[in-house]
Design a protein around this motif. Structure first.
Motif, mmCIF file in Angstrom:
data_model
loop_
_atom_site.group_PDB
_atom_site.id
_atom_site.type_symbol
_atom_site.label_atom_id
_atom_site.label_comp_id
_atom_site.label_asym_id
_atom_site.label_seq_id
_atom_site.Cartn_x
_atom_site.Cartn_y
_atom_site.Cartn_z
ATOM 1 N N ARG A 1 58.401 0.177 61.798
ATOM 2 C CA ARG A 1 57.610 -0.159 62.981
ATOM 3 C C ARG A 1 57.498 1.054 63.900
ATOM 4 O O ARG A 1 56.443 1.337 64.473
ATOM 5 C CB ARG A 1 58.247 -1.333 63.727
ATOM 6 N N GLY B 1 60.657 -6.046 66.500
ATOM 7 C CA GLY B 1 60.410 -7.147 65.591
ATOM 8 C C GLY B 1 61.046 -8.443 66.044
ATOM 9 O O GLY B 1 60.928 -9.465 65.361
ATOM 10 N N PRO C 1 52.337 -3.433 62.522
ATOM 11 C CA PRO C 1 53.655 -3.804 63.034
ATOM 12 C C PRO C 1 53.655 -5.114 63.792
ATOM 13 O O PRO C 1 54.695 -5.674 64.081
ATOM 14 C CB PRO C 1 54.005 -2.633 63.960
#
Length: 416
Positions: A19, A78, A9
């Motif tokens: 993730r 992210g 991730p």
């Protein structure tokens, strides 16, 4: 990378659900456990991970990050343009000097070790400074390097077995003080070295109080590493209690207090597991021990005392994610009876978590302001406080958003 390898991730551009799944599995956590920690169903977790549901709102993202013990929020979202350290501080300026002292192994010395009485007096002053100074990390960070080296030297130069054991007890206490400084710093391996060396030194000292304190800190290190380590936390706690409880009939106040502190820690871990009955049973056992202590007694390391039991009740309720019960316990606890500044600030943060759980974000922000007043360095390195501040800094309520942003600037989360 092979087609069946686990994606990373931190590298691959995965979707939120992917993730979350990778981070959950790295923790060894089932969907059912994660669902319970965030107040949702296992099927909801599965749908998010499979991409059948969109990424949840900020509040839920932060709850997931807390449950998974995510260090940087970007690892879950992210969003690498927005890094937010959740549970580790930015690193204290004195961390390098403390690390160097811990990692050094001098085989020769051109000076005589300080006496046990001298080392104990310095330790006592250091603990006092830790409890009284608002910038307590700065104070103990300045004292620790010499204390660590001198305590190591005292063990090395001890000639008689009794002196060697006494020096080991002092070294264990120095490592205990060190663990308070190292906690929430960006060097988890250093934390484990300190915790393990402290426990080894305590065991070699054969001092029941030293063993209890070192075990208390080791149990915390395990528990704060996430659900996969809860069994290890319980094992350290319960084995140490089995060792200490036979000593209780003739125990001094310090040994009595460390037993109570360990009993509460067992309840803390139970609350993290979501085991309501067990958590409150251990809290009640700890309260019974506290009632045997003098009214003005306050343990110098764990803060265990009669005065702390109200704060401990707030923590249990918060860890059980029981909003109304948390607020009820806040009303019963009296933070001003806690003499230690960092411990009082920690309690204020727990109160804020309770108000947040109960849907009172304005009170939560006001309570975090009180935590900052008590000990700025405590809130600056606390992930729970930062989570609340981050969430409310995006509130649609103008006044609340402004107050949260002002606090974020004060603790260094946002630029002025």
């Amino acid at each position: 990378m092979s087609s069946d390898a686990t994606p990373d991730p931190y590298v691959d551009p995965l979707k939120f659900g992917q993730r979350m799944q990778v981070l959950r599995e790295r923790r060894g956590m089932s969907r059912t456990v994660l669902a319970g920690l965030v107040g949702m169903s296992a099927s909801w977790v599965k749908r998010v991970e499979n991409g059948q549901l969109q990424a949840p709102g900020l509040d839920m993202v932060l709850r997931i990050a807390e449950a998974l013990r995510v260090r940087d929020l970007a690892d879950l979202t992210g969003r690498h343009d927005r890094h937010v350290d959740m549970f580790i501080g930015p690193g204290h300026p004195r961390l390098a000097a403390v690390r160097a002292a811990i990692d050094s192994y001098p085989y020769t010395a051109d000076r005589e070790a300080a006496s046990a009485a001298h080392l104990q007096a310095r330790l006592t002053r250091a603990w006092t400074a830790r409890h009284e100074a608002p910038h307590h990390r700065e104070v103990i960070g300045r004292l620790l390097p010499d204390l660590i080296r001198d305590a190591q030297l005292a063990v090395k130069q001890a000639e008689r077995p009794a002196d060697w054991r006494a020096a080991q007890a002092l070294l264990a206490e120095v490592y205990s003080l060190s663990q308070f400084f190292v906690a929430y710093q960006p060097d988890s391996s250093l934390l484990w070295r300190v915790a393990e060396r402290g426990l080894i030194a305590a065991q070699q000292s054969e001092d029941p109080h030293a063993v209890g304190v070192a075990a208390w800190l080791m149990a915390q290190a395990h528990r704060d590493s996430g659900p996969a380590h809860y069994d290890a936390a319980d094992a350290v706690n319960l084995e140490t209690l089995a060792y200490l409880e036979p000593l209780l009939p003739d125990a001094c106040d310090d040994v009595l207090a460390i037993v109570g502190a360990l009993q509460f820690e067992a309840g803390y871990t139970a609350a993290r597991r979501g085991h309501t009955g067990t958590a409150w049973r251990y809290w009640d056992a700890a309260r019974s021990v506290a009632e045997r202590l003098p009214e003005t007694y306050y343990h110098p390391v764990t803060s265990f005392s009669r005065a702390i039991m109200g704060a401990h009740a707030v923590t249990v309720a918060v860890e059980l994610h029981a909003g109304p019960e948390s607020v009820r316990q806040v009303a019963r606890a009296d933070a001003m009876t806690i003499p230690s500044r960092p411990r009082r600030a920690r309690h204020r943060i727990e109160e804020a978590r309770g108000f947040q759980l109960d849907g009172q974000p304005d009170v939560a922000i006001a309570t975090l302001d009180k935590a900052y007043e008590a000990a700025p360095e405590t809130i600056r390195y606390n992930g729970y406080a930062k989570r609340i501040i981050l969430e409310e800094s995006e509130s649609k309520v103008t006044g609340r958003r402004r107050r949260a942003c002002e606090l974020a600037v004060k603790i260094g989360m946002l630029a002025a």
